[in-house]
Scaffold this motif. Structure first.
Motif, mmCIF file in Angstrom:
data_model
loop_
_atom_site.group_PDB
_atom_site.id
_atom_site.type_symbol
_atom_site.label_atom_id
_atom_site.label_comp_id
_atom_site.label_asym_id
_atom_site.label_seq_id
_atom_site.Cartn_x
_atom_site.Cartn_y
_atom_site.Cartn_z
ATOM 1 N N LEU A 7 43.447 44.838 46.542
ATOM 2 C CA LEU A 7 44.582 44.641 47.362
ATOM 3 C C LEU A 7 44.433 43.617 48.508
ATOM 4 O O LEU A 7 43.502 43.712 49.297
ATOM 5 N N ALA A 8 45.277 42.906 48.452
ATOM 6 C CA ALA A 8 45.185 41.856 49.830
ATOM 7 C C ALA A 8 46.406 41.181 49.296
ATOM 8 O O ALA A 8 47.767 41.112 48.866
ATOM 9 N N GLU A 9 47.164 41.363 50.878
ATOM 10 C CA GLU A 9 48.680 40.700 51.730
ATOM 11 C C GLU A 9 48.269 39.361 51.804
ATOM 12 O O GLU A 9 49.558 38.739 51.143
ATOM 13 N N CYS A 10 47.893 38.764 52.404
ATOM 14 C CA CYS A 10 48.187 37.382 51.996
ATOM 15 C C CYS A 10 48.991 37.063 52.134
ATOM 16 O O CYS A 10 49.996 36.324 52.394
ATOM 17 N N PRO A 11 49.268 36.883 54.335
ATOM 18 C CA PRO A 11 50.817 36.416 54.650
ATOM 19 C C PRO A 11 50.749 34.800 54.156
ATOM 20 O O PRO A 11 51.877 34.598 54.840
ATOM 21 N N GLY A 14 41.417 44.219 54.884
ATOM 22 C CA GLY A 14 42.854 44.496 55.667
ATOM 23 C C GLY A 14 42.902 43.489 56.400
ATOM 24 O O GLY A 14 41.728 42.379 56.088
ATOM 25 N N TYR A 15 43.896 42.770 57.494
ATOM 26 C CA TYR A 15 44.124 41.771 58.334
ATOM 27 C C TYR A 15 42.713 41.270 59.277
ATOM 28 O O TYR A 15 42.292 42.281 59.724
ATOM 29 N N PRO A 16 42.220 40.373 59.257
ATOM 30 C CA PRO A 16 42.245 38.476 58.682
ATOM 31 C C PRO A 16 41.669 38.461 57.432
ATOM 32 O O PRO A 16 41.492 37.789 56.901
ATOM 33 N N LYS A 17 41.035 39.544 57.218
ATOM 34 C CA LYS A 17 40.292 39.537 55.353
ATOM 35 C C LYS A 17 40.652 39.356 54.611
ATOM 36 O O LYS A 17 40.672 38.184 53.649
ATOM 37 N N ASP A 18 42.605 39.693 54.372
ATOM 38 C CA ASP A 18 43.031 39.187 53.508
ATOM 39 C C ASP A 18 44.017 38.274 54.015
ATOM 40 O O ASP A 18 45.053 38.481 53.720
ATOM 41 N N ILE A 19 44.078 37.756 55.074
ATOM 42 C CA ILE A 19 44.863 36.769 55.284
ATOM 43 C C ILE A 19 44.429 35.698 53.914
ATOM 44 O O ILE A 19 46.415 34.848 54.287
ATOM 45 N N ASN A 20 44.401 35.106 53.357
ATOM 46 C CA ASN A 20 45.039 34.190 52.096
ATOM 47 C C ASN A 20 44.154 34.732 50.534
ATOM 48 O O ASN A 20 43.127 35.276 51.304
ATOM 49 N N LEU A 21 44.490 34.630 50.314
ATOM 50 C CA LEU A 21 43.682 34.214 48.500
ATOM 51 C C LEU A 21 42.124 34.226 48.355
ATOM 52 O O LEU A 21 41.503 34.459 48.311
ATOM 53 N N TYR A 22 42.793 32.541 49.124
ATOM 54 C CA TYR A 22 40.734 32.105 49.001
ATOM 55 C C TYR A 22 39.904 32.847 49.835
ATOM 56 O O TYR A 22 38.889 33.332 50.162
ATOM 57 N N GLN A 23 40.484 33.547 51.359
ATOM 58 C CA GLN A 23 39.902 34.848 51.510
ATOM 59 C C GLN A 23 40.081 36.322 51.186
ATOM 60 O O GLN A 23 38.358 36.381 51.078
ATOM 61 N N ALA A 24 40.247 36.291 50.997
ATOM 62 C CA ALA A 24 40.890 38.089 50.413
ATOM 63 C C ALA A 24 39.987 37.921 48.872
ATOM 64 O O ALA A 24 39.175 38.932 48.261
ATOM 65 N N GLN A 25 39.180 36.909 48.024
ATOM 66 C CA GLN A 25 39.059 36.625 46.930
ATOM 67 C C GLN A 25 37.070 37.740 47.216
ATOM 68 O O GLN A 25 36.489 37.879 45.851
ATOM 69 N N LYS A 26 36.740 37.610 48.338
ATOM 70 C CA LYS A 26 35.105 37.425 48.878
ATOM 71 C C LYS A 26 35.024 39.194 48.555
ATOM 72 O O LYS A 26 34.217 39.254 48.022
ATOM 73 N N GLY A 27 36.130 39.274 48.290
ATOM 74 C CA GLY A 27 35.971 40.701 48.196
ATOM 75 C C GLY A 27 35.595 41.470 46.839
ATOM 76 O O GLY A 27 35.480 42.705 45.852
ATOM 77 N N LEU A 28 36.235 40.537 45.534
ATOM 78 C CA LEU A 28 35.204 41.043 44.328
ATOM 79 C C LEU A 28 33.801 40.522 44.468
ATOM 80 O O LEU A 28 34.096 41.138 43.460
ATOM 81 N N ALA A 29 33.135 39.705 45.105
ATOM 82 C CA ALA A 29 32.320 39.937 44.851
ATOM 83 C C ALA A 29 31.115 41.046 45.270
ATOM 84 O O ALA A 29 30.232 41.504 44.780
ATOM 85 N N HIS A 30 32.300 42.249 45.796
ATOM 86 C CA HIS A 30 31.328 42.917 46.145
ATOM 87 C C HIS A 30 31.689 44.482 44.956
ATOM 88 O O HIS A 30 31.424 45.495 44.364
ATOM 89 N N ALA A 31 32.685 44.120 44.618
ATOM 90 C CA ALA A 31 33.438 44.693 43.077
ATOM 91 C C ALA A 31 32.650 44.615 42.109
ATOM 92 O O ALA A 31 32.532 45.391 41.222
ATOM 93 N N THR A 32 32.511 43.636 41.822
ATOM 94 C CA THR A 32 32.084 42.941 40.085
ATOM 95 C C THR A 32 30.609 43.682 39.503
ATOM 96 O O THR A 32 30.797 44.144 38.889
ATOM 97 N N PRO A 33 30.225 43.797 40.219
ATOM 98 C CA PRO A 33 28.993 44.260 40.417
ATOM 99 C C PRO A 33 28.609 45.202 39.843
ATOM 100 O O PRO A 33 27.507 45.978 38.835
ATOM 101 N N ILE A 34 29.407 46.156 39.901
ATOM 102 C CA ILE A 34 29.550 48.010 39.737
ATOM 103 C C ILE A 34 30.978 48.730 38.598
ATOM 104 O O ILE A 34 31.335 49.542 38.438
ATOM 105 N N VAL A 35 31.586 47.251 38.672
ATOM 106 C CA VAL A 35 32.549 47.542 36.943
ATOM 107 C C VAL A 35 31.641 47.284 35.660
ATOM 108 O O VAL A 35 31.654 45.933 35.625
ATOM 109 N N ARG A 36 31.992 48.484 35.026
ATOM 110 C CA ARG A 36 31.786 47.763 33.786
ATOM 111 C C ARG A 36 32.145 47.078 32.429
ATOM 112 O O ARG A 36 33.136 46.133 33.349
ATOM 113 N N GLN A 37 30.870 46.095 31.935
ATOM 114 C CA GLN A 37 31.952 44.897 31.384
ATOM 115 C C GLN A 37 33.091 45.408 30.389
ATOM 116 O O GLN A 37 33.234 46.306 29.939
#
Length: 338
Positions: free
Chosen positions: A309-313, A279-302
């Motif tokens: 989920l990012a609002e990016c106001p 949530g805010y402010p970590k999803d304040i914009n796309l550049y910041q919000a994409q950091k969430g992908l680093a935590h998600a990618t290692p645990i999703v299968r190929q």
């Protein structure tokens, strides 16, 4: 299932028949007295460095995060500034620097988003510009990072970094010297440091063998960051614990505590991962919000899917990021360029 989105939450209607696992930080009770927690940590420092040794110092520069970080400046700064008075530093000798890093410098009209009104009234505040021609060259790291620094920070007799310790996608953990070593550095310094992000050890949670983190700590030493005031927050931004003292020791001790909160076991790779940066402010914009992908990618299968989920106001955020991305027609082109 409810997930953070902006300043609120979004309810997700999940398909029936799915097996759902919820991964979240460990439940740790927040500090019952946040003011007391920060005050105690200032008096019981780590690394054998306390502020009393700077009694009577002629000038102080304090680096604070910009509005892309949920740092509780309105909690920390009044306590820290009261300590400055106690060691004989007049208000006129204190400079607060908003550590923008490569983000656009925060306009003065938005200072009130991160700093209390009484501090804006009584203290000098300015936002760092990583592309300013006035930056000062102060040295070079063993990995070849040329260190350019905000001149107001350089000339101060006491240099303090205030900020958060939390997991970071390629620095390992934030905290320690980072608020100043990135936030008050020149663009050339930041870009060269961040060029090590392709190293296999430049990953979330890794510090010891992480070249980005190790280079950053050397940048901080060259800059002369004297003291760090760091906090660890829970997933709703309540204060858990504060750490003050020598920046490298603060980072070491604080990140180990942070690990006990934010590192959770995962049983397998998943078909679908729904992720929120918090949530805010970590999803304040796309550049910041994409950091969430680093935590998600290692645990999703190929071949699996990620929903971020990012609002990016503030839209895409970093202009250079946007200009770079729009040159390409496909993700594959971006991979080839990188």
């Amino acid at each position: 299932m409810e997930m953070p989105l902006g300043r609120g939450k979004v309810a997700l209607p999940l398909p029936s028949g799915w097996t759902i696992e919820v991964l979240r930080p460990h439940a740790v009770p927040p500090a019952s007295d946040p003011v007391g927690e920060v005050s105690r940590s200032l008096e019981n420092t780590v690394g054998g460095k306390d502020l009393d040794r700077y009694r009577g110092v002629k000038s102080v520069a304090i680096a604070v995060s910009d509005e892309t970080r949920p740092a509780p400046n309105s909690l920390i700064l009044p306590i820290l500034l009261k300590k400055m008075e106690a060691i004989g530093v007049p208000r006129s000798s204190i400079q607060i620097l908003i550590a923008s890093g490569l983000h656009p410098p925060l306009p003065s009209s938005r200072y009130s988003n991160i700093l209390p009104a009484e501090i804006l009234k009584d203290y000098a505040v300015s936002a760092h510009d990583a592309k300013s021609p006035d930056l000062v060259f102060v040295g070079e790291t063993t990995r070849g990072t040329r260190v350019y620094l905000n001149p107001l920070f350089k000339k101060a007799g006491l240099r303090i970094a205030v900020g958060l310790i939390d997991p970071h996608q390629f620095v390992g953990y934030t905290g320690g010297v980072k608020c100043a070593a990135v936030g008050l550095a020149g663009a050339q310094t930041i870009e060269h440091n961040h060029s090590f992000l392709f190293h296999p050890q430049a990953v979330v949670g890794e510090i010891q063998n992480n070249p980005v983190r190790q280079d950053l700590e050397e940048v901080g030493k060259i800059m002369g960051v004297d003291f760090a005031v760091n906090v660890v927050l829970d997933e709703t931004n309540r204060l858990l614990k504060a750490f003050c003292g020598d920046p490298l020791e603060v980072e070491k001790v604080g990140s180990e505590f942070c690990r006990t909160v934010y590192e959770v076991p995962v049983s397998r790779e998943y078909d679908v991962v729904v992720a929120s940066p918090g949530g805010y402010p970590k999803d304040i914009n796309l550049y910041q919000a994409q950091k969430g992908l680093a935590h998600a990618t290692p645990i999703v299968r190929q071949g699996g899917d990620i929903v971020l989920l990012a609002e990016c106001p503030d839209g895409h955020g970093e202009e250079e990021f946007y200009e770079t991305m729009k040159r390409f027609r496909s993700p594959q082109e971006i991979f080839e360029k990188f």
